[in-house]
Design an enzyme around this catalytic site. Structure first.
Site, PDB file in Angstrom:
ATOM      1  N   GLU A   1       2.803  17.320  22.668  1.00  0.00           N
ATOM      2  CA  GLU A   1       4.042  16.861  23.286  1.00  0.00           C
ATOM      3  C   GLU A   1       4.671  15.758  22.445  1.00  0.00           C
ATOM      4  O   GLU A   1       4.007  14.762  22.164  1.00  0.00           O
ATOM      5  CB  GLU A   1       3.763  16.360  24.709  1.00  0.00           C
ATOM      6  CG  GLU A   1       3.239  17.448  25.630  1.00  0.00           C
ATOM      7  CD  GLU A   1       3.062  16.988  27.069  1.00  0.00           C
ATOM      8  OE1 GLU A   1       3.410  15.830  27.388  1.00  0.00           O
ATOM      9  OE2 GLU A   1       2.577  17.786  27.890  1.00  0.00           O
TER      10      GLU A   1
ATOM     11  N   CYS B   1       0.882  22.745  35.517  1.00  0.00           N
ATOM     12  CA  CYS B   1       1.468  21.398  35.587  1.00  0.00           C
ATOM     13  C   CYS B   1       0.371  20.354  35.472  1.00  0.00           C
ATOM     14  O   CYS B   1       0.509  19.228  35.950  1.00  0.00           O
ATOM     15  CB  CYS B   1       2.231  21.221  36.909  1.00  0.00           C
ATOM     16  SG  CYS B   1       3.694  22.257  37.067  1.00  0.00           S
TER      17      CYS B   1
ATOM     18  N   HIS C   1       7.346  18.090  30.845  1.00  0.00           N
ATOM     19  CA  HIS C   1       6.362  17.221  31.493  1.00  0.00           C
ATOM     20  C   HIS C   1       7.034  16.341  32.560  1.00  0.00           C
ATOM     21  O   HIS C   1       7.005  15.107  32.493  1.00  0.00           O
ATOM     22  CB  HIS C   1       5.627  16.358  30.471  1.00  0.00           C
ATOM     23  CG  HIS C   1       4.276  15.913  30.958  1.00  0.00           C
ATOM     24  ND1 HIS C   1       3.225  15.668  30.119  1.00  0.00           N
ATOM     25  CD2 HIS C   1       3.814  15.663  32.208  1.00  0.00           C
ATOM     26  CE1 HIS C   1       2.169  15.285  30.824  1.00  0.00           C
ATOM     27  NE2 HIS C   1       2.505  15.277  32.091  1.00  0.00           N
ATOM     28  N   LEU C   2       7.611  17.014  33.550  1.00  0.00           N
ATOM     29  CA  LEU C   2       8.345  16.329  34.615  1.00  0.00           C
ATOM     30  C   LEU C   2       7.541  16.168  35.900  1.00  0.00           C
ATOM     31  O   LEU C   2       8.063  15.653  36.887  1.00  0.00           O
ATOM     32  CB  LEU C   2       9.632  17.111  34.937  1.00  0.00           C
ATOM     33  CG  LEU C   2      10.650  17.239  33.805  1.00  0.00           C
ATOM     34  CD1 LEU C   2      11.840  18.070  34.275  1.00  0.00           C
ATOM     35  CD2 LEU C   2      11.112  15.875  33.322  1.00  0.00           C
TER      36      LEU C   2
ATOM     37  N   ASP D   1     -13.460  25.754  42.359  1.00  0.00           N
ATOM     38  CA  ASP D   1     -13.711  24.335  42.094  1.00  0.00           C
ATOM     39  C   ASP D   1     -15.184  24.065  42.334  1.00  0.00           C
ATOM     40  O   ASP D   1     -15.631  23.999  43.482  1.00  0.00           O
ATOM     41  CB  ASP D   1     -12.858  23.448  43.006  1.00  0.00           C
ATOM     42  CG  ASP D   1     -12.945  21.973  42.620  1.00  0.00           C
ATOM     43  OD1 ASP D   1     -13.978  21.566  42.056  1.00  0.00           O
ATOM     44  OD2 ASP D   1     -11.984  21.226  42.884  1.00  0.00           O
TER      45      ASP D   1
ATOM     46  N   ARG E   1      -2.622  20.087  32.424  1.00  0.00           N
ATOM     47  CA  ARG E   1      -2.846  19.671  31.047  1.00  0.00           C
ATOM     48  C   ARG E   1      -2.580  20.834  30.102  1.00  0.00           C
ATOM     49  O   ARG E   1      -3.037  21.957  30.328  1.00  0.00           O
ATOM     50  CB  ARG E   1      -4.297  19.166  30.857  1.00  0.00           C
ATOM     51  CG  ARG E   1      -4.518  17.763  31.369  1.00  0.00           C
ATOM     52  CD  ARG E   1      -3.800  16.740  30.521  1.00  0.00           C
ATOM     53  NE  ARG E   1      -3.921  15.380  31.015  1.00  0.00           N
ATOM     54  CZ  ARG E   1      -3.083  14.791  31.852  1.00  0.00           C
ATOM     55  NH1 ARG E   1      -2.039  15.466  32.324  1.00  0.00           N
ATOM     56  NH2 ARG E   1      -3.255  13.546  32.226  1.00  0.00           N
TER      57      ARG E   1
END
Length: 288
Positions: free
Chosen positions: A261, A230, A281-282, A171, A232
């Protein structure tokens, strides 16, 4: 005239109640076609979206009374920020709204990959019983790589450290102090890809993150690495995933997000691969 807000993408009804308690008219249609949205958007001063609605410059041109757009979630890449800013429209998100739910979903995906849970469930439900075929692996002692050590990435790290995983991260925007406080080692992206057993991404989709894992850089990946996304869709090159798995380069993939989607027919064929776990996409879909 009262302030009018349009609620889209199945936003929880509690959102409408909050607005109404404050004297704001909140309309929540079950579903609007693109044509209906284009024709009605000028009636509203604000709108709330999740990830399904794409707020384009063309839509904003028709939103002649729009003053604010709220994103019920973290990412705002489905909203054209530049076009909104040009028109003086404020764009807001809820950065803490789905942190825990997405982090928990990610951890579940990691465990599901390690223990072959979805495929073994399907086998038993279809009358099968093959314990040897679904031999899994412990996550204890394994190396977890996280791309993006923000709120969600940090929560994933804390939870998987409790499972005994050693966590590394890439990062460029975080500090060594933040990583050190969490007992996480910061490394460059190539070292991360070549060193970890599991990789989880928690970044927006940008030109730098798009296709972060693909056949083009397969030689940089640790053999057997398991991939989780989870964040993009498109951060992993979806079309390349079946071959990466079949060639033994990638040990398995878990996806909750997709470049399109719902997925189109071509993408659905990719998702049919037995080495790919997929959910619709939960990440943010919890009662809380």
């Amino acid at each position: 005239m009262s302030f009018k807000v349009l609620l889209l993408d199945g936003v929880d009804p509690v959102c409408a109640n909050i607005f109404k308690e404050r004297g704001i008219q909140a309309d929540q249609p079950i579903k609007l076609s693109p044509e209906e949205l284009n024709s009605q958007i000028s009636n509203y001063d604000g709108m709330v979206v999740r990830s399904a609605t794409t707020v384009t410059p063309e839509l904003l041109e028709k939103a002649t009374n729009m003053k604010v757009i709220g994103r019920a979630g973290v990412g705002v890449d489905n909203i054209d920020i530049k076009a909104a800013t040009t028109k003086g429209i404020l764009v807001m998100n809820t950065p803490d709204g789905n942190t825990i739910s997405t982090a928990e979903h990610t951890c579940g995906m990691i465990i599901a990959l390690a223990r072959n849970i979805p495929t073994s469930v399907a086998t038993v439900k279809n009358g099968g019983w093959d314990r040897k075929k679904y031999m899994g692996s412990e996550v204890f002692g394994k190396k977890l790589g996280i791309v993006g050590l923000g709120k969600i990435g940090s929560e994933v790290a804390k939870r998987m450290q409790s499972f005994g995983m050693e966590v590394f991260a890439y990062d460029p925007f975080t500090t060594k102090e933040h990583a050190s406080d969490m007992n996480i080692e910061l490394v460059d992206i190539d070292e991360l890809l070549g060193n970890v057993d599991f990789l989880s991404v928690h970044t927006p989709l940008t030109e730098k993150t798009k296709g972060l894992v693909s056949l083009k850089n397969a030689d940089k990946l640790k053999k057997g690495i398991r991939l989780v996304n989870c964040a993009r869709g498109g951060i992993y090159e979806e079309a390349d995933l079946p071959k990466l798995i079949d060639d033994g380069i990638v040990g398995g993939v878990a996806l909750d997000v997709y470049s399109q989607e719902p997925p189109n027919e071509e993408l659905y064929k990719v998702l049919e691969h037995p080495g790919i776990i997929c959910t619709p996409h939960l990440g943010a879909s919890t009662e809380e």
